[in-house]
Design a protein around this motif. Structure first.
Motif, PDB file in Angstrom:
ATOM      1  N   UNK A   1      -6.895  -1.895   7.558  1.00  0.00           N
ATOM      2  CA  UNK A   1      -6.623  -1.861   8.985  1.00  0.00           C
ATOM      3  C   UNK A   1      -5.156  -2.199   9.250  1.00  0.00           C
ATOM      4  N   UNK A   2      -4.649  -3.253   8.611  1.00  0.00           N
ATOM      5  CA  UNK A   2      -3.249  -3.650   8.812  1.00  0.00           C
ATOM      6  C   UNK A   2      -2.287  -2.575   8.321  1.00  0.00           C
ATOM      7  N   UNK A   3      -2.615  -1.969   7.204  1.00  0.00           N
ATOM      8  CA  UNK A   3      -1.759  -0.909   6.658  1.00  0.00           C
ATOM      9  C   UNK A   3      -1.727   0.268   7.625  1.00  0.00           C
ATOM     10  N   UNK A   4      -2.876   0.648   8.124  1.00  0.00           N
ATOM     11  CA  UNK A   4      -2.959   1.778   9.053  1.00  0.00           C
ATOM     12  C   UNK A   4      -2.139   1.496  10.316  1.00  0.00           C
ATOM     13  N   UNK A   5      -2.274   0.292  10.879  1.00  0.00           N
ATOM     14  CA  UNK A   5      -1.524  -0.066  12.089  1.00  0.00           C
ATOM     15  C   UNK A   5      -0.017  -0.073  11.833  1.00  0.00           C
ATOM     16  N   UNK A   6       0.387  -0.640  10.698  1.00  0.00           N
ATOM     17  CA  UNK A   6       1.815  -0.693  10.379  1.00  0.00           C
ATOM     18  C   UNK A   6       2.375   0.700  10.099  1.00  0.00           C
ATOM     19  N   UNK A   7       1.584   1.544   9.462  1.00  0.00           N
ATOM     20  CA  UNK A   7       2.025   2.909   9.176  1.00  0.00           C
ATOM     21  C   UNK A   7       2.221   3.691  10.474  1.00  0.00           C
ATOM     22  N   UNK A   9       3.047   2.447  13.363  1.00  0.00           N
ATOM     23  CA  UNK A   9       4.278   1.916  13.943  1.00  0.00           C
ATOM     24  C   UNK A   9       5.506   2.452  13.210  1.00  0.00           C
ATOM     25  N   UNK A  10       5.420   2.519  11.892  1.00  0.00           N
ATOM     26  CA  UNK A  10       6.511   3.055  11.068  1.00  0.00           C
ATOM     27  C   UNK A  10       6.857   4.479  11.515  1.00  0.00           C
ATOM     28  N   UNK A  11       5.847   5.325  11.692  1.00  0.00           N
ATOM     29  CA  UNK A  11       6.085   6.715  12.111  1.00  0.00           C
ATOM     30  C   UNK A  11       6.520   6.799  13.575  1.00  0.00           C
ATOM     31  N   UNK A  12       5.872   6.041  14.436  1.00  0.00           N
ATOM     32  CA  UNK A  12       6.183   6.076  15.864  1.00  0.00           C
ATOM     33  C   UNK A  12       7.636   5.692  16.140  1.00  0.00           C
ATOM     34  N   UNK A  13       8.130   4.704  15.421  1.00  0.00           N
ATOM     35  CA  UNK A  13       9.491   4.213  15.649  1.00  0.00           C
ATOM     36  C   UNK A  13      10.537   4.941  14.805  1.00  0.00           C
ATOM     37  N   UNK A  14      10.110   5.888  13.983  1.00  0.00           N
ATOM     38  CA  UNK A  14      11.052   6.637  13.148  1.00  0.00           C
ATOM     39  C   UNK A  14      11.749   5.765  12.122  1.00  0.00           C
ATOM     40  N   UNK A  15      11.034   4.848  11.532  1.00  0.00           N
ATOM     41  CA  UNK A  15      11.627   3.908  10.574  1.00  0.00           C
ATOM     42  C   UNK A  15      11.993   4.604   9.270  1.00  0.00           C
ATOM     43  N   UNK A  24       1.794 -13.211   0.320  1.00  0.00           N
ATOM     44  CA  UNK A  24       1.476 -12.091  -0.559  1.00  0.00           C
ATOM     45  C   UNK A  24       0.782 -10.949   0.145  1.00  0.00           C
ATOM     46  N   UNK A  25      -0.141 -11.255   1.042  1.00  0.00           N
ATOM     47  CA  UNK A  25      -0.869 -10.196   1.746  1.00  0.00           C
ATOM     48  C   UNK A  25       0.063  -9.365   2.623  1.00  0.00           C
ATOM     49  N   UNK A  26       0.994 -10.026   3.286  1.00  0.00           N
ATOM     50  CA  UNK A  26       1.955  -9.302   4.130  1.00  0.00           C
ATOM     51  C   UNK A  26       2.862  -8.410   3.301  1.00  0.00           C
ATOM     52  N   UNK A  27       3.319  -8.931   2.172  1.00  0.00           N
ATOM     53  CA  UNK A  27       4.190  -8.125   1.315  1.00  0.00           C
ATOM     54  C   UNK A  27       3.406  -6.965   0.694  1.00  0.00           C
ATOM     55  N   UNK A  28       2.146  -7.219   0.318  1.00  0.00           N
ATOM     56  CA  UNK A  28       1.309  -6.144  -0.231  1.00  0.00           C
ATOM     57  C   UNK A  28       1.031  -5.082   0.826  1.00  0.00           C
ATOM     58  N   UNK A  29       0.857  -5.511   2.063  1.00  0.00           N
ATOM     59  CA  UNK A  29       0.661  -4.562   3.159  1.00  0.00           C
ATOM     60  C   UNK A  29       1.895  -3.663   3.286  1.00  0.00           C
ATOM     61  N   UNK A  30       3.080  -4.254   3.218  1.00  0.00           N
ATOM     62  CA  UNK A  30       4.315  -3.478   3.316  1.00  0.00           C
ATOM     63  C   UNK A  30       4.417  -2.468   2.172  1.00  0.00           C
ATOM     64  N   UNK A  31       4.040  -2.881   0.974  1.00  0.00           N
ATOM     65  CA  UNK A  31       4.050  -1.966  -0.174  1.00  0.00           C
ATOM     66  C   UNK A  31       3.104  -0.796   0.078  1.00  0.00           C
ATOM     67  N   UNK A  32       1.913  -1.104   0.581  1.00  0.00           N
ATOM     68  CA  UNK A  32       0.921  -0.059   0.831  1.00  0.00           C
ATOM     69  C   UNK A  32       1.384   0.886   1.935  1.00  0.00           C
ATOM     70  N   UNK A  33       2.072   0.371   2.946  1.00  0.00           N
ATOM     71  CA  UNK A  33       2.625   1.229   3.998  1.00  0.00           C
ATOM     72  C   UNK A  33       3.614   2.208   3.379  1.00  0.00           C
ATOM     73  N   UNK A  34       4.471   1.709   2.491  1.00  0.00           N
ATOM     74  CA  UNK A  34       5.415   2.585   1.815  1.00  0.00           C
ATOM     75  C   UNK A  34       4.723   3.660   1.004  1.00  0.00           C
TER      76      UNK A  34
END
Length: 190
Positions: A1-7, A9-15, A24-34
């Motif tokens: 769920x967190x990965x989906x939400x962050x992804x 946002x990543x696309x919406x904001x043109x990151x 660790x969970x936050x950093x792993x979420x960022x890795x998964x978004x990438x």
């Protein structure tokens, strides 16, 4: 769920870069978004396992706010499926953050109990890397140095000593590098 939400946002904001800020969970979420950003036609579940990403991620930076997981140095992103509560890892070299910022000031809001438990996480990583059957002349010095540093600095870190918190950041980083190469055992997964 967190990965989906962050992804989203990543696309919406043109990151074009991702910062994993947190434990660790936050950093792993960022890795998964990438990973999802570069493999849009694959689900996270399809990337679980070893070497299934195969693509360079957008610039990935990690800022750990705990001193224990070592996620800023590792090739793994541990994911928990919110629906099934199934936990799995995505493991691939592109998931290693390009930059890590080890700033002890961001750990000051951690409660003492979390400071202690994340410190024990770093110690466990280092010990398991040292006793791993895949250890060697590169991983042993990293693991031993991390063990010494945790033993020297965790008690003072628990009491918010800034020098100790900085050293614990270094210890977790060394432990992360050691176990990324020597791997872990059953203690970590338990």
């Amino acid at each position: 769920v967190n990965v989906r939400e962050a992804l989203e946002l990543y696309h919406k904001e043109g990151c074009d870069a991702i910062i994993g800020f947190g434990g660790g969970s936050s950093m792993d979420c960022a890795k998964a978004v990438g990973a999802c950003a570069v493999k849009p036609n694959q689900s996270l579940a399809q990337m679980k396992g070893i070497l299934k990403v195969h693509k360079k991620l957008p610039l990935l930076m990690a800022v750990p706010t705990t001193a224990g997981t070592g996620s800023e140095t590792t090739l793994a992103a541990v994911i928990t499926d919110a629906d099934t509560r199934y936990k799995y890892a995505i493991n691939d070299f592109p998931l290693i953050p390009r930059y890590a910022v080890l700033d002890p000031k961001v750990t000051l809001s951690l409660p003492p109990f979390i400071t202690a438990t994340t410190g024990m996480d770093a110690l466990t990583h280092a010990i398991e890397a040292y006793v791993s059957t895949l250890n060697g002349p590169f991983t042993d010095p990293l693991a031993l140095q991390a063990i010494e540093m945790v033993l020297d600095y965790l008690p003072a870190s628990y009491h918010c000593d800034m020098v100790a918190r900085e050293q614990m950041h270094y210890a977790q980083c060394l432990a992360g590098m050691a176990f990324s190469n020597a791997l872990l055992g059953i203690v970590h997964s338990m």
